[in-house]
Design an enzyme around this catalytic site. Structure first.
Site, mmCIF file in Angstrom:
data_model
loop_
_atom_site.group_PDB
_atom_site.id
_atom_site.type_symbol
_atom_site.label_atom_id
_atom_site.label_comp_id
_atom_site.label_asym_id
_atom_site.label_seq_id
_atom_site.Cartn_x
_atom_site.Cartn_y
_atom_site.Cartn_z
ATOM 1 N N GLY A 1 1.048 -1.528 0.057
ATOM 2 C CA GLY A 1 -0.136 0.284 0.353
ATOM 3 C C GLY A 1 0.198 0.850 -0.018
ATOM 4 O O GLY A 1 0.278 2.121 1.139
ATOM 5 N N ASN B 1 1.703 3.045 -2.320
ATOM 6 C CA ASN B 1 0.570 4.314 -3.274
ATOM 7 C C ASN B 1 -0.549 4.721 -3.028
ATOM 8 O O ASN B 1 -0.878 6.111 -3.013
ATOM 9 C CB ASN B 1 0.368 4.052 -4.658
ATOM 10 C CG ASN B 1 2.053 3.653 -5.690
ATOM 11 O OD1 ASN B 1 1.646 4.997 -6.006
ATOM 12 N ND2 ASN B 1 1.959 2.448 -6.506
ATOM 13 N N ASN C 1 -6.035 3.435 -12.527
ATOM 14 C CA ASN C 1 -5.477 2.354 -12.068
ATOM 15 C C ASN C 1 -3.636 3.105 -12.553
ATOM 16 O O ASN C 1 -3.593 3.855 -13.169
ATOM 17 C CB ASN C 1 -5.481 1.300 -13.188
ATOM 18 C CG ASN C 1 -4.073 0.499 -12.575
ATOM 19 O OD1 ASN C 1 -4.423 0.063 -12.046
ATOM 20 N ND2 ASN C 1 -3.099 -0.211 -13.772
ATOM 21 N N HIS D 1 0.318 1.892 -13.449
ATOM 22 C CA HIS D 1 1.432 1.386 -14.091
ATOM 23 C C HIS D 1 2.275 1.458 -13.958
ATOM 24 O O HIS D 1 2.551 3.018 -13.946
ATOM 25 C CB HIS D 1 0.970 0.588 -14.903
ATOM 26 C CG HIS D 1 1.548 -0.294 -15.545
ATOM 27 N ND1 HIS D 1 1.570 -1.086 -15.810
ATOM 28 C CD2 HIS D 1 2.646 -0.297 -16.656
ATOM 29 C CE1 HIS D 1 1.783 -2.382 -16.415
ATOM 30 N NE2 HIS D 1 2.868 -1.679 -16.749
#
Length: 209
Positions: free
Chosen positions: A12, A14, A108, A110
């Protein structure tokens, strides 16, 4: 004030970047309503608890079908009145029903400059291993809206990171997180919360501040 659901599979980091940005006021008009993981032992759930954020585990293996799993997620998201779903290191392919339900309301992060090193099989450390094997001089991270493909949705923001001669997959992964991911994910959320981005003909248009 938009309500966020942050979905995670691991540590976690981010998620922590988003929490910090909201607490510091660099992300405005947004709050994390719930953190959802597919793993009961994900450290990200402890991060949420430490900041007084509601959290839960919804694991695909606990449901007989992918649709049942998808409906369980939708039930939580609708109960929490979620405006934006944030996939922050979430390593589960989501059922199509939830992607359609949250079209242009799910993002999202990436760890590459899409369209490089993305799609099926490219996740976590594998992305950085591939970048080093190819010998690229620049990599980075991308935040994009989620569609039915894998890493194919409209791109919101990207940030480049230099690849160094002595990089290992782990050192490159860490630097991409520090220099790109932890900066552009909060930035994208702030733009969305402020109504500054929209999707037109499959591309993200950003309103000039």
């Amino acid at each position: 004030m938009i309500r966020l659901a942050v979905m995670v599979s691991g540590g976690g980091t981010n998620l922590q970047a988003v929490i910090d940005a909201i607490e510091q006021g660099t992300v405005k008009n947004a709050e994390i309503a719930v953190v959802i993981s597919n793993k009961k032992d994900a450290y990200a759930l402890q991060r949420a608890e430490g900041h007084g954020i509601k959290s839960c585990c919804i694991a695909p293996k606990d449901y007989e079908t992918r649709d049942a799993f998808g409906h369980a997620l939708i039930d939580v998201l609708e109960h929490e009145k979620i405006d934006l779903v944030v996939l922050a290191g979430y390593l589960v392919i989501l059922p199509e029903i939830i992607i359609k339900r949250y079209k242009n309301k799910m993002i999202n992060i990436h760890p590459s400059l899409i369209p490089s090193f993305c799609g099926a099989g490219y996740y976590g450390l594998k992305v950085h291993e591939a970048a080093l094997a190819r010998g690229v001089k620049v990599t980075g991270a991308t935040v994009h809206f989620v569609d039915e493909g894998t890493d194919t949705g409209p791109i919101i923001i990207q940030k480049a990171v230099e690849v160094r001669q002595d990089d290992t997959p782990l050192s490159l992964q860490r630097r991409v997180m520090e220099e790109a991911e932890w900066k552009i994910l909060p930035q994208a959320i702030d733009w969305i919360a402020g109504g500054e981005v929209s999707v037109v003909d499959g591309r993200v248009i950003k309103r000039q501040a």
